[in-house]
Design a protein around this motif. Structure first.
Motif, PDB file in Angstrom:
ATOM      1  N   GLY A 192      -2.772  10.205   5.407  1.00  0.00           N
ATOM      2  CA  GLY A 192      -3.620   9.152   4.872  1.00  0.00           C
ATOM      3  C   GLY A 192      -2.798   7.922   4.526  1.00  0.00           C
ATOM      4  N   TYR A 193      -3.437   6.776   4.571  1.00  0.00           N
ATOM      5  CA  TYR A 193      -2.781   5.541   4.157  1.00  0.00           C
ATOM      6  C   TYR A 193      -3.840   4.548   3.728  1.00  0.00           C
ATOM      7  CZ  TYR A 193      -4.101   3.343   8.597  1.00  0.00           C
ATOM      8  OH  TYR A 193      -4.820   2.823   9.636  1.00  0.00           O
ATOM      9  N   SER A 194      -3.425   3.602   2.930  1.00  0.00           N
ATOM     10  CA  SER A 194      -4.291   2.509   2.517  1.00  0.00           C
ATOM     11  C   SER A 194      -3.404   1.297   2.278  1.00  0.00           C
ATOM     12  CB  SER A 194      -5.056   2.884   1.242  1.00  0.00           C
ATOM     13  OG  SER A 194      -5.888   1.816   0.852  1.00  0.00           O
ATOM     14  N   TYR A 195      -3.654   0.204   3.017  1.00  0.00           N
ATOM     15  CA  TYR A 195      -2.811  -0.992   2.934  1.00  0.00           C
ATOM     16  C   TYR A 195      -3.644  -2.256   2.841  1.00  0.00           C
ATOM     17  CZ  TYR A 195       1.703   1.168   3.594  1.00  0.00           C
ATOM     18  OH  TYR A 195       2.844   1.892   3.394  1.00  0.00           O
ATOM     19  N   GLY A 199       0.820  -1.207   0.000  1.00  0.00           N
ATOM     20  CA  GLY A 199       0.000   0.000   0.000  1.00  0.00           C
ATOM     21  C   GLY A 199       0.843   1.241   0.000  1.00  0.00           C
ATOM     22  N   SER A 255      -7.325   1.524   6.164  1.00  0.00           N
ATOM     23  CA  SER A 255      -7.103   2.904   5.760  1.00  0.00           C
ATOM     24  C   SER A 255      -7.392   3.850   6.913  1.00  0.00           C
ATOM     25  CB  SER A 255      -7.961   3.265   4.543  1.00  0.00           C
ATOM     26  OG  SER A 255      -9.317   3.043   4.808  1.00  0.00           O
ATOM     27  N   GLU A 290      -8.418  -4.096   3.161  1.00  0.00           N
ATOM     28  CA  GLU A 290      -8.146  -2.660   3.152  1.00  0.00           C
ATOM     29  C   GLU A 290      -8.110  -2.113   4.569  1.00  0.00           C
ATOM     30  OE1 GLU A 290      -9.642   1.543   1.238  1.00  0.00           O
ATOM     31  OE2 GLU A 290     -10.948  -0.185   1.077  1.00  0.00           O
TER      32      GLU A 290
END
Length: 199
Positions: free
Chosen positions: A116-119, A102, A148, A146
């Motif tokens: 922000g993050y998305s993994y 991500g 996030s 996901e």
């Protein structure tokens, strides 16, 4: 001719005017610009910019934190290997984080920081369950499709068992038990979010 005179009188007596400048009232004098001295500049409060030194106005700036974030998520979730969960008919523990894919970033906009993050995260687990009156070792994976920022409460956990011979009735119980790992994973990711805010 008479109609024209009446119309001109109406125009002259109309109360509506687009702009009128009164000449009888004195207007305030316009400010005179002056150059600030070094002492004036030293006495003014200075707020440190959130972003880089070159971005003192705090306009748009984006910082990629993906490399740090991936490593930190792995570190935090690998700490779960010491935490063994006990269930009515077995136990399990996390072995490792098998993948963490991500991105994470920090954006500075108008001198305000937004992160922000998305993994997508996969973990391997190992456990023992009582199946058909005997303890059986079970391995498999836990997948978070996901993770996030700000959505940890809605995070889903998918469980996959490696052993195909487990009866369906037992399989559904084991999967339900293993979903208990969701809470400690959420706690670790919440800690990660706090650290990300301080970057």
């Amino acid at each position: 001719m008479e109609g024209q005179v009446v119309e001109e009188q109406k125009k002259s007596t109309s109360s509506y005017r687009y702009w009128v400048r009164e000449t009888t009232v004195e207007a305030a004098p316009l400010p005179v610009p002056r150059k600030l001295s070094a002492q004036d500049l030293a006495t003014q409060p200075q707020s440190a910019p959130l972003g880089s030194l070159w971005n003192k106005a705090g306009t748009w700036e984006e910082k990629n934190l993906s490399a740090w974030a991936s490593n930190r998520i792995k570190e935090l979730l690998n700490c779960l290997d010491t935490q063994e969960l006990e269930f009515a008919s077995g136990n399990a523990k996390i072995l490792e984080v098998s993948s963490c894919i991500g991105e994470a970033s920090m954006v500075t906009v108008r001198n305000k920081k937004r992160i922000g993050y998305s993994y997508e995260i996969s973990l391997r687990f190992q456990g023992k369950w009582l199946i058909n009156e005997g303890m059986k070792e079970i391995n498999g994976s836990l997948k978070i499709p996901e993770a996030s920022f700000g959505d940890l409460e809605d995070m889903q956990l998918e469980v996959t068992l490696d052993d195909r011979i487990i009866p369906d009735s037992e399989r559904s119980k084991i999967i339900k038990d293993l979903k208990s790992f969701l809470s400690p994973i959420q706690a670790k990711l919440l800690k990660f979010e706090e650290e990300l805010k301080d970057r």
